[in-house]
Design an enzyme around this catalytic site. Structure first.
Site, PDB file in Angstrom:
ATOM      1  N   ASP A 147       2.317 -11.211   0.098  1.00  0.00           N
ATOM      2  CA  ASP A 147       2.250 -10.278  -0.870  1.00  0.00           C
ATOM      3  C   ASP A 147       0.873 -10.249  -1.277  1.00  0.00           C
ATOM      4  OD1 ASP A 147       2.655  -7.840  -2.308  1.00  0.00           O
ATOM      5  OD2 ASP A 147       3.281  -8.935  -3.698  1.00  0.00           O
ATOM      6  N   LYS A 177      10.456 -15.220  12.060  1.00  0.00           N
ATOM      7  CA  LYS A 177      10.937 -15.618  13.446  1.00  0.00           C
ATOM      8  C   LYS A 177      11.148 -17.210  13.428  1.00  0.00           C
ATOM      9  CE  LYS A 177       8.883 -11.849  15.430  1.00  0.00           C
ATOM     10  NZ  LYS A 177       9.663 -11.142  16.246  1.00  0.00           N
ATOM     11  N   LYS A 201      -3.294   5.970   0.240  1.00  0.00           N
ATOM     12  CA  LYS A 201      -2.252   4.616   1.151  1.00  0.00           C
ATOM     13  C   LYS A 201      -3.138   3.852   1.791  1.00  0.00           C
ATOM     14  CE  LYS A 201       1.802   7.704   0.887  1.00  0.00           C
ATOM     15  NZ  LYS A 201       2.611   8.606   1.876  1.00  0.00           N
TER      16      LYS A 201
END
Lengths: 231, 231
Positions: A152, A176, A198
């Site tokens: 993030d 994964k 966005k």
């Protein structure tokens, strides 16, 4: 991450060129980007692998296509954001400090250690990361939350450099394979799409040789309206 | 979170009943669940709101449907996991410690403060959370990574109580509104589906009065095979 850091990045470019200067000193002393207090000396908290990878990548800064972003820049930006917004509607009545979750709170070697590189033209960030034992979830392995925090934060760096002041809207992570504490991984983050306010990003987390895929992520950040209150 | 904590939860149920015992002491001293060193006294690091909400919820422990899970349990489980797995194939050759990302590394009041309640029959967890200033991203607001860390960790508690030893596979978070530093929010987490070794969970993060929705999340955890190496 609350401001375009173009000016600071330009200033840092010179530093980056110095750090990757060739041959006269065959192994130039790298700057430490892990300490808030003293970002200049060689970092004792980086593994040999992290130093080597970062040093190799620094050569790409020579032609100006890639730029090094030391963590100190985050703190400067945070402080700058505090000063910029303290009188805005956005911040009205809110108690703030200049702390930042990712780059603080951890002792050297034991927490988040990373070297960040930004490519403005390609809208990409590359991050070499080494996670210390304070980031442990499952014994010996990086906590999923630490991985999410890292992703993030690093994605936000690219988003803020692309759009200006932004905020995370969605974060989707697929784990994964687990990442061992102390190992060095590389994050490749890119802008996939921009639609109005966005910006859509994607990220992969791989082993240093890029052969093992540890995690993949996508995110959406939205540009903030500084005249609106957030909460 | 690496072990079924049924036995410890049963032991804690008695504590929980004591803490919510009625009337003789009209306001019983709550235990501190935020300190690793001393989990017993009233926590100075909890806001009045967090104490009140936790105290109110403790009454639901009376009939045994809900059980309090103090953070100390996480540390005990982590240590237990270390002892259990140190000779397994899973852990072979890996250096481990007993640290844990979520519940460590932060000073009281300034980091993660929370009270957790588990309902075995309903497969639900309720968490009252108060985020300190060290978890700041945008000035005055909780870092998206801190929210992700909290959600992943609390979801994992429910997953491990449902399935045993698990690992995060996917984590999808939608950030609807930012959370102010120091405010108290409530996480409601439930098991949506179980398919073989997979458990699917969902989570909402709301204001204490549950009127404001801050974040929503879904996740998938997979049960681990202890005879396989992870990395």
């Amino acid at each position: 991450m609350l401001s375009s850091c173009g000016a600071r990045l330009r200033a840092l470019r010179a530093l980056c060129r110095d750090a990757s200067a060739p041959a006269r000193n065959p192994r130039p002393a790298l700057r430490s980007f892990s300490s808030e207090k003293d970002p200049t000396p060689l970092s004792s908290s980086w593994s040999e692998e992290l130093r080597l990878l970062s040093h190799q990548f620094m050569k790409k800064c020579d032609n100006g296509s890639w730029t090094l972003i030391p963590p100190q820049v985050f703190h400067d930006l945070q402080y700058q954001a505090y000063r910029t917004f303290q009188n805005s509607k956005l911040m009205k009545g809110r108690q703030v400090s200049t702390t930042l979750f990712l780059a603080r709170n951890f002792q050297e070697i034991l927490g988040f250690e990373y070297a960040l590189f930004y490519n403005k033209d390609e809208r990409r960030v590359v991050c070499f990361f080494q996670g210390g034992p304070l980031l442990q979830g499952f014994p010996g392995l990086l906590h999923g939350g630490a991985t999410a925090t890292l992703i993030d934060s690093i994605m936000a760096i690219l988003a803020v450099n692309t759009m200006g002041f932004i905020m995370t809207t969605t974060l989707n992570i697929t784990y994964k394979r687990p990442i061992a504490i102390g190992s060095v991984v590389v994050l490749n983050i890119q802008v996939d799409k921009i639609e109005g306010k966005k910006v859509f990003l994607s990220c992969s987390v791989r082993s240093a040789d890029e052969k093992i895929l540890y995690s993949e992520a996508t995110s959406l950040y939205i540009k903030l309206d500084l005249e609106k209150r957030l909460t």
